[in-house]
Motif scaffolding. Structure first.
Motif: not given
Length: 764
Positions: A124-129, A131-132, A137-138, A149-153
């Motif tokens: 859930x935290x990754x989702x928040x980050x 989106x921020x 969202x999609x 992995x997406x956060x690091x990308x």
């Protein structure tokens, strides 16, 4: 980037700063074709005091690699501490500061709610980050590892645009919540707050403690002034403000709630608020009673409850037992006795509670010790029901039993003569003293809060230690309680032991008239019971008290009777003690040759029994008697040998007495410079051991030495200091003596001045 300014993004787009949406501060314009920087961060605390050193540590973690003094291997900072200690405030203060300095182009915030009933998962935290950071969202994956992995990308892409991102993850309760958020590379930073310490993250760990008293007062002052400039209540009543800060335990949340009450009611004084708070049973309930008035979002009990409900049942139980145990801290053996569990389980629980910042760990010469913050103790002490009361009582009995048995074994070392076998629980006398040093406050609290035959015995085990450490006021209180407890339980022997120890402590505290009363009662009880040894002990101690109140002939009789009893019972070492004290009484009535004989006999017995410590005491007293008959060289030799014994045994107070009396003997043969050195050292030692009264005598003696060397101004100053001490300690006779000496010294100084003026006139 400062609020209200503009900058140019990598795409050349102008980015405006500062709008407020949903309680968050955003420093971003509507997204352009290529999204610009995002700064979504709660407001920094309006009042931030007492955390300058910790803020510097956080800034050192956040500093960009090119500005850091060393290699930027650390990309994670973890601020840990007790609930309500101000972790979030520190993180937000540091994050806003780092942004204003231009260290980060983007700052994002996520509250992990780690101690709530429904904490955020890492997923859930990754989702928040994401989106921020304006990921649609999609496009956000559903799998947790894909989100990480997406956060690091995203972060890597931003890094290629020369953008730096700071992620603030607040209120983490587990490493699992944090680990997927770790940024790759050294450009971005992650700042975490948690009530737990997380050593497995490779983070720079910053433990946040409660505020020092001065900082707590400053927080109150600054909060009142920020709300109503010119509010001077904290300035007008500084002592009450300090007491309120101390009552809040230096916990910022408690201080802010208290300050909010004062802001809400400008007519409320700080002393008045403190009195209202102190009137309630529980500190936490007292503060929480005002939260509904102040609009404070979090109450103290709720804050602590959030930490408490995450603990394992065994950990909750141990924390409760620690909260109800007597004393400010606890060692591992005592914690094992309290819990009634094996060492590995107790040690693991203590470490886990420390990692959760519900306990504070410290090292001591006797091993690890743990303590609770006052408010944590208060919270956990009242978490109990009727079913646990019996178990609580049994746990305290186990703890008191451990204290009593171990104190008895430690006291054996303090009382033992050389060559006497003692329990091997302690390696030597020094180890026994170290244990008493570590546990004394706990033992005294146990005696005060749990009166029983066990704690009455515990008080008797403390008698030698408290006397050696010269903690006479505490000894008087402990032995008085022990006497009362023993009397109520019909324990006649226990009452006598307690009264005897009480009398000795009163005598040492210069309350000798009270000591005479207590010791006379003990001697009478023992005499009626036919207890000859007890009667001898009481009479020997009674003689010392009688000597101090000027009843010299009675003192001689008491000591003489004690000597006879000890000889009858073949108690050689005790006979030496009575002879040594008899010598003092004989000197007081002018029977100096008999006094010298008594001290000499005592020294012979102590050498026979190997009691070097008491041999030194007898040598000191022999020196006094020898000086009284003008045998100064022999007196100097006796005091010098006593000094050697005191230094070898580490008896600093005895060393001070030896030096003081040696200085007096040196005066007798005109060796004034040596006497000055001896008395100066005696003053310092008496000061270090807290014996103000004897420090006064040493100062008055020093004045005579200084006078003998012609240093009259310094002599006058020494007399004056002695007079002030005698006045402070309530000894009018000594004060009058020193006043007379001061007058004589001033007269001699005047004569010296007149002689010098006549000499100068003749020379002219």
């Amino acid at each position: 980037m400062p609020a209200g300014s503009t900058s140019v993004s990598a795409a050349g787009q102008s980015v405006a700063a500062h709008s407020v949406q949903g309680g968050m501060h955003y420093y971003a314009a509507p997204p352009p074709q290529k999204p610009g920087p995002v700064v979504a961060l709660p407001a920094a605390p309006a009042v931030f005091v007492g955390r300058e050193a910790e803020a510097d540590l956080v800034r050192a973690v956040l500093r960009p690699a090119e500005e850091a003094a060393g290699p930027a291997a650390v990309v994670v900072g973890a601020v840990a501490g007790l609930g309500g200690v101000g972790k979030t405030a520190l993180a937000l203060h540091a994050a806003h500061h780092a942004y204003r300095l231009g260290w980060f182009t983007d700052v994002v915030f996520v509250d992990l709610r780690g101690y709530d009933p429904d904490p955020l998962t890492a997923h859930q935290a990754l989702d928040v980050l994401l989106r921020t950071l304006r990921v649609p969202a999609e496009d956000i994956p559903t799998a947790a590892n894909e989100r990480a992995g997406m956060l690091n990308s995203v972060l890597s892409a931003l890094g290629r645009e020369e953008r730096r991102v700071l992620i603030v993850a607040d209120n983490a309760s587990s490493s699992d919540q944090i680990r997927p958020l770790l940024p790759a590379g050294d450009r971005h930073r992650l700042l975490v707050t948690s009530r737990h310490t997380h050593p497995d993250l490779g983070a720079r760990l910053i433990d946040l403690e409660t505020l020092a008293p001065e900082a707590g007062v400053e927080l109150l002052r600054a909060t009142l002034d920020a709300a109503r400039p010119g509010d001077t209540r904290a300035h007008d009543t500084p002592e009450a403000a300090r007491d309120l800060a101390a009552w809040c335990g230096g916990l910022p949340l408690a201080l802010r709630i208290s300050a909010a009450v004062l802001v809400l009611d400008p007519g409320q004084s700080i002393p008045g608020l403190l009195a209202e708070l102190q009137a309630r049973r529980s500190r936490i309930d007292a503060i929480d009673a005002y939260t509904h008035l102040t609009g404070t979002q979090r109450a103290l009990r709720a804050t602590f409850d959030l930490s408490h409900h995450l603990l394992a049942p065994t950990h909750r139980r141990l924390l409760h037992l620690l909260a109800i145990s007597p004393g400010p801290d606890i060692g591992l053996p005592a914690a094992i006795a309290l819990a009634g569990e094996p060492q590995p389980a107790v040690l693991d629980a203590l470490r886990d509670l420390t990692r959760a910042h519900l306990l504070t760990h410290a090292s001591s010469p006797t091993g690890s010790r743990w303590s609770l913050h006052d408010l944590v103790r208060d919270h956990n002490a009242y978490i109990a029901d009727e079913d646990t009361l019996t178990a609580d009582a049994e746990a305290v009995v186990r703890l008191l039993g451990y204290y009593a048995v171990t104190a008895d074994q430690a006291d054996d070392h303090l009382r033992a003569l050389p060559g006497t076998p003692v329990p091997d629980v302690f390696a030597d006398r020094a180890a026994a003293l170290a244990w008493f040093d570590a546990e004394c406050d706990n033992l005294l609290t146990a005696i005060r809060t749990h009166p029983s035959p066990t704690t009455a015995h515990l008080a008797s085990c403390l008698a030698n230690y408290l006397g050696e450490r010269r903690r006479f006021d505490e000894a008087i209180a402990a032995h008085g309680l022990a006497a009362e407890t023993s009397r109520e339980n019909g324990d006649r022997d226990g009452e006598c032991i307690a009264l005897n120890n009480l009398g000795n402590s009163l005598h040492e505290a210069r309350r000798s008239a009270e000591a005479v009363t207590a010791l006379t009662a003990v001697a009478d009880i023992y005499r009626e019971a036919g207890n000859r040894l007890g009667e001898g002990i009481a009479l020997n101690n009674l003689g010392n008290a009688l000597l101090d109140v000027g009843r010299y002939d009675e003192a001689v009789t008491a000591h003489t009777t004690a000597v006879g009893i000890y000889r009858e019972l073949d108690e050689r070492n005790r006979e030496g003690r009575a002879l040594n004290n008899l010598g003092l009484a004989l000197r007081a009535v002018g029977r100096l040759d008999e006094a010298i004989a008594a001290h000499t006999a005592a020294i012979g017995i102590y050498r026979e029994t190997g009691d070097r410590h008491r041999e030194g005491t007898a040598l000191n007293n022999l020196g006094l008697a020898l000086r009284a008959v003008g045998r100064f060289d022999e007196a100097i030799a006796a005091h010098t040998e006593d000094l050697r014994i005191c230094r070898a045994s580490g008896d600093r107070h005895g060393e001070g007495m030896a030096l003081n009396n040696l200085g007096n003997a040196l005066q007798g043969v005109g060796r004034f410079p040596e006497a000055v050195a001896a008395h100066t050292a005696a003053v310092e030692l008496y000061g270090a051991t807290g014996d103000r009264h004897r420090a006064g005598w040493a100062l008055d003696n020093l004045a005579f030495d200084l006078r003998g060397t012609g240093r009259f101004d310094e002599a006058v100053a020494a007399h004056t200091s002695a007079i002030a001490i005698f006045r402070e300690t309530g000894d009018p006779e000594a004060e009058q003596w020193a006043l007379g000496n001061l007058a004589a010294t001033e007269e001699l100084r005047g004569q010296q001045g007149r002689r010098r003026r006549r000499f100068l006139r003749r020379r002219a």
